[in-house]
Design a protein around this motif. Structure first.
Motif, PDB file in Angstrom:
ATOM      1  N   SER A 231       0.839  -1.198   0.000  1.00  0.00           N
ATOM      2  CA  SER A 231       0.000   0.000   0.000  1.00  0.00           C
ATOM      3  C   SER A 231       0.880   1.255   0.000  1.00  0.00           C
ATOM      4  O   SER A 231       0.615   2.208  -0.724  1.00  0.00           O
ATOM      5  CB  SER A 231      -0.947  -0.006   1.198  1.00  0.00           C
ATOM      6  N   TYR A 232       1.940   1.236   0.806  1.00  0.00           N
ATOM      7  CA  TYR A 232       2.844   2.391   0.835  1.00  0.00           C
ATOM      8  C   TYR A 232       3.702   2.462  -0.439  1.00  0.00           C
ATOM      9  O   TYR A 232       3.927   3.536  -0.992  1.00  0.00           O
ATOM     10  CB  TYR A 232       3.778   2.309   2.048  1.00  0.00           C
ATOM     11  N   GLY A 233       4.161   1.297  -0.894  1.00  0.00           N
ATOM     12  CA  GLY A 233       5.049   1.260  -2.061  1.00  0.00           C
ATOM     13  C   GLY A 233       4.351   1.759  -3.318  1.00  0.00           C
ATOM     14  O   GLY A 233       4.931   2.499  -4.112  1.00  0.00           O
ATOM     15  N   GLU A 234       3.098   1.351  -3.477  1.00  0.00           N
ATOM     16  CA  GLU A 234       2.378   1.777  -4.687  1.00  0.00           C
ATOM     17  C   GLU A 234       2.138   3.281  -4.693  1.00  0.00           C
ATOM     18  O   GLU A 234       2.239   3.942  -5.719  1.00  0.00           O
ATOM     19  CB  GLU A 234       1.051   1.024  -4.798  1.00  0.00           C
ATOM     20  N   LYS A 235       1.818   3.814  -3.521  1.00  0.00           N
ATOM     21  CA  LYS A 235       1.574   5.266  -3.447  1.00  0.00           C
ATOM     22  C   LYS A 235       2.870   6.014  -3.761  1.00  0.00           C
ATOM     23  O   LYS A 235       2.882   6.982  -4.515  1.00  0.00           O
ATOM     24  CB  LYS A 235       1.056   5.642  -2.050  1.00  0.00           C
ATOM     25  N   ALA A 236       3.968   5.526  -3.168  1.00  0.00           N
ATOM     26  CA  ALA A 236       5.254   6.202  -3.387  1.00  0.00           C
ATOM     27  C   ALA A 236       5.642   6.139  -4.862  1.00  0.00           C
ATOM     28  O   ALA A 236       6.122   7.115  -5.436  1.00  0.00           O
ATOM     29  CB  ALA A 236       6.331   5.565  -2.517  1.00  0.00           C
ATOM     30  N   LEU A 237       5.412   4.995  -5.483  1.00  0.00           N
ATOM     31  CA  LEU A 237       5.764   4.834  -6.897  1.00  0.00           C
ATOM     32  C   LEU A 237       4.941   5.787  -7.769  1.00  0.00           C
ATOM     33  O   LEU A 237       5.476   6.436  -8.679  1.00  0.00           O
ATOM     34  CB  LEU A 237       5.536   3.370  -7.319  1.00  0.00           C
ATOM     35  N   GLU A 238       3.666   5.878  -7.461  1.00  0.00           N
ATOM     36  CA  GLU A 238       2.791   6.782  -8.222  1.00  0.00           C
ATOM     37  C   GLU A 238       3.300   8.233  -8.105  1.00  0.00           C
ATOM     38  O   GLU A 238       3.392   8.957  -9.096  1.00  0.00           O
ATOM     39  CB  GLU A 238       1.378   6.646  -7.627  1.00  0.00           C
ATOM     40  N   LEU A 239       3.676   8.626  -6.888  1.00  0.00           N
ATOM     41  CA  LEU A 239       4.182   9.991  -6.682  1.00  0.00           C
ATOM     42  C   LEU A 239       5.509  10.203  -7.420  1.00  0.00           C
ATOM     43  O   LEU A 239       5.724  11.247  -8.042  1.00  0.00           O
ATOM     44  CB  LEU A 239       4.351  10.272  -5.183  1.00  0.00           C
ATOM     45  N   CYS A 240       6.387   9.194  -7.386  1.00  0.00           N
ATOM     46  CA  CYS A 240       7.670   9.317  -8.101  1.00  0.00           C
ATOM     47  C   CYS A 240       7.426   9.503  -9.594  1.00  0.00           C
ATOM     48  O   CYS A 240       8.101  10.301 -10.245  1.00  0.00           O
ATOM     49  CB  CYS A 240       8.529   8.065  -7.910  1.00  0.00           C
ATOM     50  N   LYS A 241       6.481   8.759 -10.128  1.00  0.00           N
ATOM     51  CA  LYS A 241       6.205   8.883 -11.568  1.00  0.00           C
ATOM     52  C   LYS A 241       5.709  10.287 -11.894  1.00  0.00           C
ATOM     53  O   LYS A 241       6.093  10.880 -12.895  1.00  0.00           O
ATOM     54  CB  LYS A 241       5.175   7.840 -12.006  1.00  0.00           C
ATOM     55  N   GLU A 242       4.841  10.825 -11.015  1.00  0.00           N
ATOM     56  CA  GLU A 242       4.351  12.190 -11.265  1.00  0.00           C
ATOM     57  C   GLU A 242       5.505  13.184 -11.236  1.00  0.00           C
ATOM     58  O   GLU A 242       5.607  14.072 -12.065  1.00  0.00           O
ATOM     59  CB  GLU A 242       3.346  12.578 -10.181  1.00  0.00           C
TER      60      GLU A 242
END
Ligand code: NAD
Ligand code: ZN
Length: 375
Positions: A231-242
């Motif tokens: 749950s944390y990893g996916e959110k962080a990845l999404e933010l990194c992509k942005e």
């Protein structure tokens, strides 16, 4: 991303009474531009008396700047400017602790770290060693700290490492680079003020940001993955992509990268990092290559392990016109390569997370040397 396998964490020796790890988290956090100015008010109730100072460990990039002026330096408080040119070491922690003990009769009321992962880690370690006897090197490992640390506050000024949330402080020791992993390491308070990361040079912004991106990939692709980490990893990845692949305004990008770092750090708390970090530790120990750039140098050659992650990484490099240095390992002797491999292979939990229980059948010294030779 699908959860491959849910299983109990193997990366940290578990106490016999604990089936699942009982992790500490940062109990208090402030977020927002300008929130740094609340520091004085936050510290006031923590001050024991006027002889027990707050000691600020501050990245020396801020010496003589407006930020240094805004530090609530009152009573007998002390500001110590520290260079982040080298990663923190056990010796450095020991000498700071000795200096603080010599300067003041009473233990400080608090330690405040202001800077990147280097200063945050240093502050955590100093806070621990002020109440625990001996050298920092004696506590490198898991759960070796027995006494509560001095109250400590972390204020990141560059985003990516996740040190602001983690229960570790990574130190170069006499014979290893290893964290002091303990429940007492975690900060008591964090201030997330994205404006503080305004002046970060582009290359450094990218390298430290990629530390976060790589935490996400290694956690999400690892065999230790569970719903907590995911749950944390996916959110962080999404933010990194942005942040690294779209054209959002700078202030939004600063906010988002700061939160990506936080989530990335939380993601690895309940899982582990992987191949890039294992190899990067080898580079760091033998060549003194710093964590962020070291991870990038390694990660570019890991298509075999993280094909999707490396493809995204390459897009990010291209978008920001980053060229990594080459030939880093070209003058190394066979003995040095072997040492680097030994350091990397020593990180067993990282390999097990990356490749599963049978990792020793998949990874060989020759394989690792061939990757190092490309760097
Ligand atoms: P850093 O703290 O080493 O800083 C990198 C550079 O950026 C330095 O030159 C510093 O002076 C500069 N800088 C920082 N803030 C700035 C600002 N606002 N403006 C201009 N320059 C600024 O970099 P980092 O990548 O954040 O930290 C790396 C360290 O973090 C390594 O020692 C690594 O081992 C550690 N780390 C710790 C954890 C953990 O969980 N404890 C996790 C990952 C990495
Ligand atoms: Zn990292």
């Amino acid at each position: 991303m699908e959860i491959k396998k849910e299983r109990r964490l193997k990366n940290i020796p578990t106490k016999a009474s604990e089936k699942y790890r009982n992790f500490p988290m940062v109990p208090r956090v402030v977020f927002g531009n300008g929130s740094f100015d609340q520091l004085g008010g936050i510290l006031m109730p923590k001050r024991k008396h006027s002889e027990a100072p707050i000691v600020y460990l501050v990245d020396d990039v801020f010496e003589g700047t407006n930020l240094a002026q805004r530090i609530p330096n009152i009573f007998c408080d002390q500001i110590i400017f520290v260079s982040a040119n080298e990663e923190p070491s056990t010796l450095q922690v020991d000498s700071l602790v000795t200096m603080i003990k010599e300067n003041f009769q009473d233990l400080p009321s608090g330690i405040v770290g202001i800077g990147g992962g280097t200063l945050l880690d240093l502050s955590k370690a100093v806070a621990i060693l002020l109440t625990n006897k001996g050298s920092a090197a004696e506590y490198q490992g898991w759960d070796l700290v027995h006494k509560k640390a001095i109250y400590h506050v972390g204020i990141p000024t560059i985003s990516g490492t996740g040190s602001e949330v983690s229960r570790t402080t990574v130190l170069l020791g006499p014979d290893k680079k290893l964290g002091i992993n303990s429940d007492f390491t975690t900060f008591n308070q964090v201030i997330l003020d994205p404006e503080l990361s305004k002046g970060v040079p582009k290359e450094q912004w990218f390298y430290t940001g990629m530390d976060c991106f790589i935490h996400c990939i290694e956690s999400l692709e690892g065999t230790f993955l569970n719903a907590f980490s995911q749950s944390y990893g996916e959110k962080a990845l999404e933010l990194c992509k942005e942040v690294f692949l779209t054209d959002i305004p700078e202030s939004e990008s600063r906010d988002k990268l700061m939160m990506a770092s936080w989530h990335g750090g939380m993601s690895i708390a309940y899982s582990q990092v992987g191949v890039a970090h294992a190899l990067s530790y080898g580079l760091g120990f033998i060549l003194g290559v710093k964590h962020g750039i070291g991870n990038c140098l390694v990660f570019q050659h890991l298509e075999e392990f993280y094909p999707e992650g490396v493809a995204i990484f390459n897009q990010m490099m291209k978008k920001h016109q980053i060229t990594l240095p080459q030939g880093i390992c070209k003058n190394l002797t066979d003995t040095e390569f072997e040492k680097m491999v030994a350091v990397a292979l020593g990180m067993e939990p990282l390999w097990e997370n990356a490749l599963g229980e049978n990792w020793k059948c998949i990874i060989t010294s020759e394989k690792l040397i061939s990757i190092y030779k490309k760097i």
